[in-house]
Structures are given as structure tokens and as C-alpha cells.
Motif scaffolding. Structure first.
Motif, short mmCIF file in Angstrom:
data_model
loop_
_atom_site.label_atom_id
_atom_site.label_comp_id
_atom_site.label_asym_id
_atom_site.label_seq_id
_atom_site.Cartn_x
_atom_site.Cartn_y
_atom_site.Cartn_z
N THR A 150 0.73 -1.33 -0.03
CA THR A 150 -0.15 -0.12 -0.03
C THR A 150 0.84 1.33 -0.18
O THR A 150 0.46 2.12 -0.52
CB THR A 150 -0.90 0.02 1.29
N LEU A 151 1.84 1.24 0.77
CA LEU A 151 2.74 2.59 0.94
C LEU A 151 3.31 2.68 -0.50
O LEU A 151 4.01 3.83 -1.10
CB LEU A 151 3.62 2.35 1.96
N VAL A 152 3.87 1.71 -1.00
CA VAL A 152 4.74 1.73 -2.38
C VAL A 152 3.55 2.28 -3.62
O VAL A 152 4.11 3.08 -4.01
CB VAL A 152 5.22 0.40 -2.83
N TYR A 153 2.47 1.82 -3.53
CA TYR A 153 1.44 2.11 -4.24
C TYR A 153 1.28 3.70 -4.22
O TYR A 153 1.06 4.47 -4.99
CB TYR A 153 0.16 1.51 -4.23
N GLN A 154 0.96 4.12 -2.78
CA GLN A 154 0.61 5.44 -2.48
C GLN A 154 1.94 6.35 -2.97
O GLN A 154 1.63 7.48 -3.40
CB GLN A 154 0.62 5.52 -0.84
N GLN A 155 3.16 6.02 -2.67
CA GLN A 155 4.21 6.97 -3.18
C GLN A 155 4.24 6.95 -4.81
O GLN A 155 4.60 7.92 -5.31
CB GLN A 155 5.54 6.15 -2.57
N ARG A 156 3.77 6.06 -5.54
CA ARG A 156 3.69 6.05 -7.03
C ARG A 156 2.70 7.07 -7.39
O ARG A 156 2.74 7.98 -8.24
CB ARG A 156 3.40 4.58 -7.34
N GLU A 157 1.39 7.12 -6.55
CA GLU A 157 0.38 8.01 -6.99
C GLU A 157 0.92 9.22 -6.51
O GLU A 157 0.54 10.17 -7.31
CB GLU A 157 -0.80 7.61 -6.12
N LEU A 158 1.62 9.48 -5.54
CA LEU A 158 2.14 10.78 -5.25
C LEU A 158 2.96 11.46 -6.16
O LEU A 158 2.96 12.65 -6.73
CB LEU A 158 2.69 10.79 -3.86
N ARG A 159 3.99 10.49 -6.65
CA ARG A 159 4.80 10.79 -7.62
C ARG A 159 4.10 11.28 -8.90
O ARG A 159 4.31 12.49 -9.79
CB ARG A 159 5.91 9.84 -8.04
N LEU A 160 2.95 10.53 -9.31
CA LEU A 160 2.14 10.93 -10.54
C LEU A 160 1.44 12.29 -10.30
O LEU A 160 1.33 13.02 -11.25
CB LEU A 160 1.16 9.97 -10.90
N GLN A 161 1.08 12.33 -9.26
CA GLN A 161 0.22 13.75 -8.86
C GLN A 161 1.23 15.09 -9.00
O GLN A 161 0.98 15.93 -9.42
CB GLN A 161 -0.31 13.64 -7.14
N ARG A 162 2.60 14.65 -8.49
CA ARG A 162 3.51 15.85 -8.53
C ARG A 162 3.67 16.19 -9.98
O ARG A 162 4.05 17.43 -10.40
CB ARG A 162 4.95 15.56 -7.78
N GLN A 163 3.83 15.14 -10.90
CA GLN A 163 4.14 15.47 -12.36
C GLN A 163 2.98 16.03 -13.01
O GLN A 163 3.13 16.92 -13.66
CB GLN A 163 4.31 13.89 -12.98
N GLU A 164 1.74 15.86 -12.62
CA GLU A 164 0.52 16.49 -13.23
C GLU A 164 0.52 17.94 -12.79
O GLU A 164 0.35 18.57 -13.63
CB GLU A 164 -0.67 15.68 -12.61
N LEU A 165 0.99 18.08 -11.39
CA LEU A 165 1.06 19.49 -11.11
C LEU A 165 2.14 20.13 -11.80
O LEU A 165 1.75 21.48 -12.04
CB LEU A 165 1.32 19.48 -9.60
N THR A 166 3.21 19.64 -11.91
CA THR A 166 4.30 20.17 -12.98
C THR A 166 3.66 20.50 -14.37
O THR A 166 3.93 21.86 -14.91
CB THR A 166 5.42 19.39 -12.97
N LEU A 167 2.93 19.68 -14.85
CA LEU A 167 2.26 19.86 -16.10
C LEU A 167 1.36 21.07 -16.20
O LEU A 167 1.13 21.82 -16.96
CB LEU A 167 1.72 18.64 -16.74
N GLN A 168 0.44 21.08 -15.05
CA GLN A 168 -0.45 21.94 -14.78
C GLN A 168 0.20 23.63 -14.91
O GLN A 168 -0.53 24.45 -15.42
CB GLN A 168 -1.37 21.78 -13.66
N ARG A 169 1.12 23.64 -13.94
CA ARG A 169 1.83 24.84 -13.91
C ARG A 169 2.40 25.24 -15.23
O ARG A 169 2.23 26.64 -15.70
CB ARG A 169 3.08 24.68 -12.80
N ALA A 170 3.05 24.37 -16.10
CA ALA A 170 3.50 24.81 -17.22
C ALA A 170 2.18 25.11 -18.35
O ALA A 170 2.57 26.10 -18.99
CB ALA A 170 4.33 23.43 -17.95
N GLU A 171 1.34 24.46 -18.26
CA GLU A 171 0.13 24.88 -19.02
C GLU A 171 -0.44 26.16 -18.88
O GLU A 171 -0.94 27.11 -19.57
CB GLU A 171 -0.93 23.71 -19.12
#
Length: 247
Positions: free
Chosen positions: A90-111
Motif C-alpha cells: 500500500t505504501l509503495v502504491y501510495q508513493q507512486r500515486e504521489l509521484r504521478l500527482q507531482r508530475q501532473e501539477l508540474t504539467l498544470q503549472r507549465a500549461e
């Protein structure tokens, strides 16, 4: 274009929220499963102990056979290991989801930055269009030139030429702001324009006003580039060269 960017941002935020709740749900289920495993271990251990006591007559007899408890301890350790493994997954999966969320936030800021730049370019283009319309009115109605009074005492024909030359200068300014032209290309175009006596007359009439422009602006930078081109032209023709000012 701006409305489309807002819709895309709202959709991405919705997807991010869905992933967050999905992760939270998975974590809750994992913790619930861990609690059920622990409760089950206690219940099964107690049930087995009661069964052993009933089969052997009393607790003392069961205690004498304590080696059987080691087996129950092994079963409990198996359940605990399984629960720990589920928690780690569960912790590994949650870490992966948080990493994806950070990537999405970076893309949103660039957009968002791209959307702001596009809105700024659109506003500059609209402002440029209004300036062209006002200049066109002056070209079509010479009596309106007295309103702005940009070139007092200049004959009507020459004033109209100055207005058109100023439009040309504004055109290069817009290209410079948008990054559509380099400094070297501007200098090359300016060198050709300043060889025209008509444009040179406009430049001589407007240089004093442009020299008072705020430093660090794109228009002041363009003014310096034209002065640099005029310096090169005067060197070739033997004329007087203006002093170039720092940006």
C-alpha cells in the motif's frame, strides 16, 4: 483558448482528486484488512487454546503440552507477515500515486504559464490592431493629425510618411516581443530602412522622444538596435553616428 485551458485545468484537478480518493480508499481497506487479520489471529488462537484445554481436561495439561503453542505462534507470525506485506504494498502504491500527482501539477503549472503567455500575446495583438486603426484614421483624415500632434510643423505628406514609418517600427517591436525575430535580423532590417531618406527623416524626428523611453523595456531595446544599425550605415556613408545607450 483561455476557456479551453480552464476546462483542461478543471478536468486535471478532477482526475487528481479521483486518484487521491482512490489511494485513500485503498489505504483504508488495507488498514481494515490488517485489523481483521489481527482480530482473526486473536480469535483463532483463543479458539484453539479452548479446544486444546477441552481435549486435555484442564489448563495444566494444556500447559504441559506447550510445544503446541509454538505452532500457534508460527501461524500468528504468518498472519502478521502477511499484514505487513500488504502495508508495504500500500505504501509503495501510495508513493507512486504521489509521484504521478507531482508530475501532473508540474504539467498544470507549465500549461498555466503557456496560457498566460498566449493571453498576453492576444492582448498585444488586439492593442496593435487598435493602434493600426487609429493611424489609418489619421492617414485617411489628415486633419486628425493635429490631435496627437506627433510631428508639429511637418508638411502633411511628410507627416503621413512618418506615421507609416512609425507603424513599421511598431511592427518590429511586436515581433521582438513575441520572439519571432532576433537582434541580428532586426539590425539587418533597420540597416536597410535607414538607407531610405524618408525613414531616416522619421527617425531623426522621433529619436528624441524614443530616447526618453523607460530603460529595460522592449521598445527601448529596439530603439538601441536601430541606433546601432544607423551607426553602421553612417560609417559606410561617412555621416554622423548617434550615441548608443545601454539597455
Amino acid at each position: 483558448m483561455g476557456r479551453l485551458g480552464v476546462w483542461k485545468e478543471a478536468l486535471q484537478q478532477h482526475l487528481t482528486s479521483q486518484r487521491y480518493f482512490k489511494t485513500l480508499k485503498l489505504l483504508t481497506l488495507s488498514m481494515g484488512g490488517l485489523a481483521l487479520v489481527a482480530a482473526g489471529s486473536v480469535f483463532i488462537s483463543g479458539w484453539l487454546i479452548d479446544g486444546v484445554e477441552a481435549a486435555n481436561g484442564n489448563q495444566q495439561t494444556a500447559t504441559d503440552r506447550s510445544s503446541l503453542g509454538d505452532y500457534f505462534g508460527g501461524v500468528s507470525a504468518l498472519f502478521s507477515g502477511t499484514a505487513l506485506l500488504m502495508l508495504v504494498i500500500t505504501l509503495v502504491y501510495q508513493q507512486r500515486e504521489l509521484r504521478l500527482q507531482r508530475q501532473e501539477l508540474t504539467l498544470q503549472r507549465a500549461e498555466l504559464v503557456a496560457s498566460r503567455n498566449e493571453l498576453r500575446r492576444s492582448a498585444d495583438s488586439d492593442l496593435r490592431g487598435h493602434h493600426v486603426q487609429l493611424t489609418q484614421l489619421q492617414l485617411e483624415n489628415p486633419e486628425l493629425m493635429a490631435v496627437w500632434n506627433d510631428y508639429p510643423g511637418v508638411p502633411e505628406t511628410q507627416a503621413r510618411q512618418h506615421l507609416f514609418a512609425n507603424l513599421t517600427f511598431s511592427h518590429y517591436l511586436l515581433m521582438l516581443k513575441w520572439g519571432s525575430i532576433s537582434d541580428a535580423e532586426i539590425i539587418a532590417h533597420a540597416d536597410r530602412l535607414l538607407q531610405s531618406p524618408t525613414f531616416r527623416a522619421y527617425w531623426d524626428a522621433s529619436s528624441a522622444a524614443k530616447e526618453k523611453l523607460p530603460r529595460g523595456t522592449d521598445e527601448y531595446h529596439l530603439f538601441n538596435l536601430f541606433n546601432l544599425a544607423m551607426t553602421r550605415t553612417d560609417r559606410e556613408t561617412g555621416g554622423a553616428s548617434p550615441r548608443r545607450h545601454p539597455d
